[in-house]
Design a protein around this motif. Structure first.
Motif, PDB file in Angstrom:
ATOM      1  N   GLU A  63      20.422  22.034 -31.700  1.00 18.75           N
ATOM      2  CA  GLU A  63      19.330  21.424 -31.423  1.00 18.75           C
ATOM      3  C   GLU A  63      18.411  20.535 -31.695  1.00 18.75           C
ATOM      4  N   SER A  66      20.275  16.899 -32.783  1.00 21.87           N
ATOM      5  CA  SER A  66      20.041  17.101 -31.652  1.00 21.87           C
ATOM      6  C   SER A  66      18.462  15.863 -31.011  1.00 21.87           C
ATOM      7  N   LYS A  71      24.129  10.288 -34.802  1.00 24.29           N
ATOM      8  CA  LYS A  71      25.152  10.973 -35.375  1.00 24.29           C
ATOM      9  C   LYS A  71      24.875  12.180 -36.379  1.00 24.29           C
ATOM     10  N   ALA A 116      29.883  21.185 -28.531  1.00 25.36           N
ATOM     11  CA  ALA A 116      30.399  20.039 -26.876  1.00 25.36           C
ATOM     12  C   ALA A 116      28.980  20.219 -26.774  1.00 25.36           C
ATOM     13  N   TYR A 118      26.155  19.567 -27.260  1.00 24.52           N
ATOM     14  CA  TYR A 118      24.917  19.079 -27.776  1.00 24.52           C
ATOM     15  C   TYR A 118      25.234  17.302 -27.629  1.00 24.52           C
ATOM     16  N   GLN A 119      26.321  17.341 -27.142  1.00 24.96           N
ATOM     17  CA  GLN A 119      27.462  15.826 -27.833  1.00 24.96           C
ATOM     18  C   GLN A 119      26.790  14.599 -26.801  1.00 24.96           C
ATOM     19  N   SER A 120      26.157  15.120 -26.197  1.00 23.84           N
ATOM     20  CA  SER A 120      25.660  13.835 -24.701  1.00 23.84           C
ATOM     21  C   SER A 120      24.687  13.080 -25.678  1.00 23.84           C
ATOM     22  N   ASN A 121      23.948  14.120 -27.271  1.00 26.23           N
ATOM     23  CA  ASN A 121      22.903  14.096 -27.206  1.00 26.23           C
ATOM     24  C   ASN A 121      22.988  13.104 -28.931  1.00 26.23           C
ATOM     25  N   THR A 122      24.220  13.836 -29.117  1.00 23.23           N
ATOM     26  CA  THR A 122      24.382  13.272 -31.154  1.00 23.23           C
ATOM     27  C   THR A 122      25.892  13.658 -30.928  1.00 23.23           C
ATOM     28  N   GLN A 123      26.128  12.587 -31.992  1.00 23.45           N
ATOM     29  CA  GLN A 123      27.758  12.657 -32.152  1.00 23.45           C
ATOM     30  C   GLN A 123      28.004  13.873 -33.268  1.00 23.45           C
TER      31      GLN A 123
END
Length: 245
Positions: A63, A66, A71, A116, A118-123
């Protein structure tokens, strides 16, 4: 490098998600305290069998990252963990190596669902110490840092002092031979780790996030050991601590 069980990750919507808040403890060098999050990418160091990476705390780390980076490489300390197993569990070298790699795979498998969320914010992307240690680049950094360790007593003393602090709870119970063996293993661990970090800096990732302290690494970032590694000297170390919500 603390021995704890690796637990199965809870759902991101579970009650455990909000147990901790990750907060900055300190930044080295201090001059980058207000600018490190201008970078697009960081790497997050993961120590295996360490309570700081149990699901609730790991959630809070992801968190925190992100909210600041586009990245993040999640660096899983698998192959270097073999040295901890050899030193503290007296495990034979090959058995320690195999177990360390297995623990790394288990950690990645157990935490994919958390990532998964948090993937919408950070790769986020896993990367392992083992894979980096197979590269010629790693061997070049390792050789250079090892030479510096043997050639500069102040640096060697700093690394060894860090190792003694790690073993401090049992240090008085160890024989001279056991102390020497553990100190040698700890120094090997840190040198391997530093060489891995140098590889990541060389790939353009100059911010490291970790829930704990790296006294020698912080000193390098503060330019106390000039010439040890231009990559490590340009690394910004963000030390995190956890606060219960």
């Amino acid at each position: 490098m603390v021995f704890d069980e690796i637990l199965v990750a809870p759902s991101p919507t579970s009650e455990n998600e909000a147990r901790y808040r990750a907060k900055i403890d300190f930044v080295s060098p201090q001059s980058r305290r207000d600018t490190f999050d201008l970078e697009h990418e960081c790497f997050l160091g993961v120590s295996l069998e360490n309570r700081n990476f149990e699901p609730a705390r790991f959630h809070s780390l992801l968190e925190w990252v992100s909210r600041r980076f586009l990245k993040c490489k999640i660096l899983v300390g698998d192959s270097i963990h073999r040295l901890t197993l050899e030193s503290c569990s007296r495990m034979p070298a090959q058995e320690a190596h195999d177990r360390a790699l297995r623990l790394g795979r288990d950690f990645m498998d157990a935490n994919r669902d958390i990532i998964a969320a948090y993937q919408s914010n950070t790769q986020f992307e896993f990367i392992t110490c083992h894979e980096i240690q197979q590269t010629p680049e790693y061997f070049a950094h390792h050789r250079a840092i090892t030479d510096y360790f043997h050639g500069f007593p102040a640096f060697r003393e700093s690394v060894e002092s860090f190792g003694i602090r790690y073993h401090r709870n049992h240090w008085h119970m160890l024989s001279e031979g056991e102390r020497a063996a553990r100190l040698n293993n700890s120094s090997s661990y840190f040198i391997e780790e530093f060489a891995i970090f140098a590889c990541l800096v060389n790939r353009g990732i100059t911010v490291m996030v970790y829930p704990g302290s790296f006294s020698t690494l912080a000193d390098i970032a503060d330019n106390k050991f000039p010439g040890v590694s231009k990559e490590l000297e340009s690394l910004c170390v963000v030390s995190i601590h956890f606060k219960k919500r």
